[in-house]
Design a protein around this motif. Structure first.
Motif, PDB file in Angstrom:
ATOM      1  N   ARG A  83       0.842  -1.204   0.000  1.00 28.54           N
ATOM      2  CA  ARG A  83       0.000   0.000   0.000  1.00 28.54           C
ATOM      3  C   ARG A  83       0.877   1.254   0.000  1.00 28.54           C
ATOM      4  O   ARG A  83       2.069   1.183   0.289  1.00 28.54           O
ATOM      5  N   VAL A  84       0.237   2.396  -0.284  1.00 25.41           N
ATOM      6  CA  VAL A  84       0.961   3.672  -0.342  1.00 25.41           C
ATOM      7  C   VAL A  84       1.789   3.867   0.927  1.00 25.41           C
ATOM      8  O   VAL A  84       2.990   4.177   0.877  1.00 25.41           O
ATOM      9  N   GLU A  85       1.168   3.687   2.102  1.00 20.89           N
ATOM     10  CA  GLU A  85       1.887   3.967   3.353  1.00 20.89           C
ATOM     11  C   GLU A  85       3.103   3.049   3.517  1.00 20.89           C
ATOM     12  O   GLU A  85       4.149   3.482   4.011  1.00 20.89           O
ATOM     13  N   ALA A  86       2.987   1.794   3.071  1.00 20.79           N
ATOM     14  CA  ALA A  86       4.123   0.869   3.196  1.00 20.79           C
ATOM     15  C   ALA A  86       5.248   1.256   2.238  1.00 20.79           C
ATOM     16  O   ALA A  86       6.432   1.155   2.564  1.00 20.79           O
ATOM     17  N   ASN A  87       4.854   1.728   1.041  1.00 16.94           N
ATOM     18  CA  ASN A  87       5.869   2.189   0.083  1.00 16.94           C
ATOM     19  C   ASN A  87       6.642   3.376   0.641  1.00 16.94           C
ATOM     20  O   ASN A  87       7.859   3.460   0.503  1.00 16.94           O
ATOM     21  N   VAL A  88       5.918   4.291   1.272  1.00 13.38           N
ATOM     22  CA  VAL A  88       6.575   5.503   1.792  1.00 13.38           C
ATOM     23  C   VAL A  88       7.428   5.167   3.020  1.00 13.38           C
ATOM     24  O   VAL A  88       8.481   5.773   3.245  1.00 13.38           O
ATOM     25  N   ARG A  89       6.991   4.155   3.791  1.00 14.34           N
ATOM     26  CA  ARG A  89       7.722   3.807   5.019  1.00 14.34           C
ATOM     27  C   ARG A  89       9.059   3.099   4.727  1.00 14.34           C
ATOM     28  O   ARG A  89       9.969   3.072   5.574  1.00 14.34           O
ATOM     29  N   LEU A  90       9.196   2.559   3.517  1.00 11.27           N
ATOM     30  CA  LEU A  90      10.332   1.690   3.188  1.00 11.27           C
ATOM     31  C   LEU A  90      11.707   2.242   3.608  1.00 11.27           C
ATOM     32  O   LEU A  90      12.463   1.548   4.294  1.00 11.27           O
ATOM     33  N   PRO A  91      12.068   3.482   3.250  1.00 10.70           N
ATOM     34  CA  PRO A  91      13.418   3.949   3.632  1.00 10.70           C
ATOM     35  C   PRO A  91      13.618   4.010   5.145  1.00 10.70           C
ATOM     36  O   PRO A  91      14.746   3.832   5.625  1.00 10.70           O
ATOM     37  N   LEU A  92      12.539   4.237   5.901  1.00  9.92           N
ATOM     38  CA  LEU A  92      12.678   4.292   7.357  1.00  9.92           C
ATOM     39  C   LEU A  92      12.880   2.881   7.913  1.00  9.92           C
ATOM     40  O   LEU A  92      13.604   2.678   8.890  1.00  9.92           O
ATOM     41  N   GLU A  93      12.235   1.896   7.253  1.00 11.21           N
ATOM     42  CA  GLU A  93      12.444   0.503   7.669  1.00 11.21           C
ATOM     43  C   GLU A  93      13.878   0.082   7.398  1.00 11.21           C
ATOM     44  O   GLU A  93      14.493  -0.611   8.202  1.00 11.21           O
TER      45      GLU A  93
END
Ligand SMILES: Nc1ncnc2c1ncn2[C@@H]1O[C@H](COP(=O)(O)OP(=O)(O)OP(=O)(O)O)[C@@H](O)[C@H]1O
Ligand SMILES: [Mg+2]
Length: 284
Positions: free
Chosen positions: A115-125
Motif C-alpha cells: 500500500r501507499v503507506e508501506a511504500n513511503v515507510r520503506l526507507p525508514l524501515e
C-alpha cells in the motif's frame, strides 16, 4: 553606553552576514570526469559548486551526461578523475549531522504489492526506525503530497501523477536536505506536471532543500530553478549557465509574466546551440 548600544546591532549584523557567507556549498564538483568501463566518455571534467538552498536544473540534448552528473552527485557512481565534496566533506559524512540525500527516479519504482503507506515507510524501515517513530513521519510525508485519503491504496489504484507523488513522499520521509530528481515528471501530461511543479517549488522553499533536477522541459526549468545548467554532448560538458533572478516561491503569475517568456526564449536558443555543438562534437 550610548556608543556601545549603537555598535551592538552592527556587530550582530556582521556576525549574521559572516554566518550566511560561511555556509558551505551543498556539493562541489571538482574537475570530475567520467569515462565508462567500455571507454565511452560520459563527462568531460566538470567544475560546479551547488549552493545550499539553490534549485539547480540540468538540461541539454539526450546523451549530454545529465543523469551521469546527477549520479555522481548522488554518489551512485564514482568519477574516473577529479572528486566531489558534500558540505565540504567526503560522502561518508552524508547521513551524519542531519545531512541527508534522497533520489527520485524517472519511474516511480513502487512496490506493487504494498500500500501507499508501506511504500513511503520503506526507507525508514531500511534505517530500522521503530514503527511508533516512523508512522507520524509517513503520515506527514503523504499529507505533504496531498495523498492522505489514498494511504491504504495499492499503486495499481493510482494515476501516474499520484504514483509520482508517492515516490516524492518516499523521498521526503527521510527529511532530506539534498533532493536529486532525474526527469521525475517526464511521463506526465502538462497540466499534471505544472501542478506537481507548483507543489515542488513550495516544498523546496518551505523545507529549504537544495535540489538538483533534470528535465527536457524549458518551461519547467525556468519555472522551478534558481540556476539552469545547459549541457552539451560529445563529450558531456557545461555549455552555458542561466540564473533565474525571480524570488521563490513562484506561482502562476510568474508563468504568465514577460520575464518568464523572455527566459524561455533565451533558453530555447541556447539549447538549439548546445544541440548543434553536440552533433559537431566541438567544445564551446
Ligand atoms: N553505464 C554506461 N556505460 C557506458 N556508457 C554510458 C553509461 N551510462 C551512460 N553512458 C553514456 O554516457 C553518455 C551520457 O549519458 P547520460 O545517461 O548521462 O545522458 P543524459 O543526458 O542523461 O541523456 P537522456 O536525456 O537521454 O537521459 C551517453 O553517451 C551514454 O551513452
Ligand atoms: Mg538521463
Amino acid at each position: 553606553m550610548r556608543v556601545l548600544s549603537s555598535v551592538k546591532p552592527l556587530d550582530e549584523m556582521a556576525k549574521q552576514m559572516t554566518t550566511a557567507d560561511e555556509r558551505p556549498p551543498a556539493v562541489e564538483v571538482l574537475s570530475a570526469e567520467k569515462v565508462f568501463a567500455n571507454g565511452a566518455r560520459g563527462l568531460a571534467p566538470i567544475d560546479l559548486s551547488i549552493a545550499d538552498g539553490e534549485f539547480l536544473t540540468l538540461i541539454g540534448p539526450s546523451g549530454c551526461g545529465k543523469s551521469t552528473l546527477l549520479k555522481l552527485v548522488a554518489n551512485l557512481i564514482e568519477p574516473s578523475d577529479g572528486r566531489l565534496l558534500w558540505w565540504r566533506g567526503d560522502f561518508a559524512q552524508v547521513g551524519q549531522e542531519g545531512r541527508r540525500l534522497a533520489f527520485v527516479f524517472q519511474e516511480p519504482t513502487l512496490m506493487p504489492w504494498a500500500r501507499v503507506e508501506a511504500n513511503v515507510r520503506l526507507p525508514l524501515e531500511f534505517g530500522n526506525m521503530p514503527r511508533a517513530t516512523a508512522d507520524p513521519k509517513v503520515a506527514d510525508a503523504i499529507a505533504h503530497v496531498g495523498l492522505s485519503k489514498f494511504n491504504r491504496h495499492f499503486p495499481r489504484q493510482l494515476s501516474g501523477g499520484m504514483k509520482m507523488r508517492v515516490s516524492i513522499a518516499r523521498a521526503l520521509v527521510t527529511d532530506p536536505n539534498l533532493l536529486l530528481m532525474d526527469e521525475p515528471f517526464g511521463a506526465l501530461d502538462e497540466f499534471t506536471r505544472n501542478k506537481l511543479d507548483d507543489d515542488l517549488v513550495n516544498l523546496s522553499w518551505e523545507r529549504k532543500l537544495t535540489t538538483v533536477f533534470v528535465t527536457h522541459s524549458i518551461y519547467e526549468a525556468v519555472f522551478l530553478s534558481t540556476r539552469i545548467i545547459v549541457m552539451a554532448a560529445n563529450p558531456g560538458r557545461i555549455f552555458r549557465i542561466m540564473t533565474i533572478d525571480q524570488p521563490q516561491p513562484r506561482d502562476q503569475g510568474f508563468r504568465d509574466s514577460s520575464k518568464f517568456a523572455a527566459c524561455c526564449r533565451e533558453l530555447s536558443t541556447w539549447l538549439a546551440e548546445a544541440s548543434l555543438q553536440s552533433a559537431g562534437g566541438g567544445e564551446s
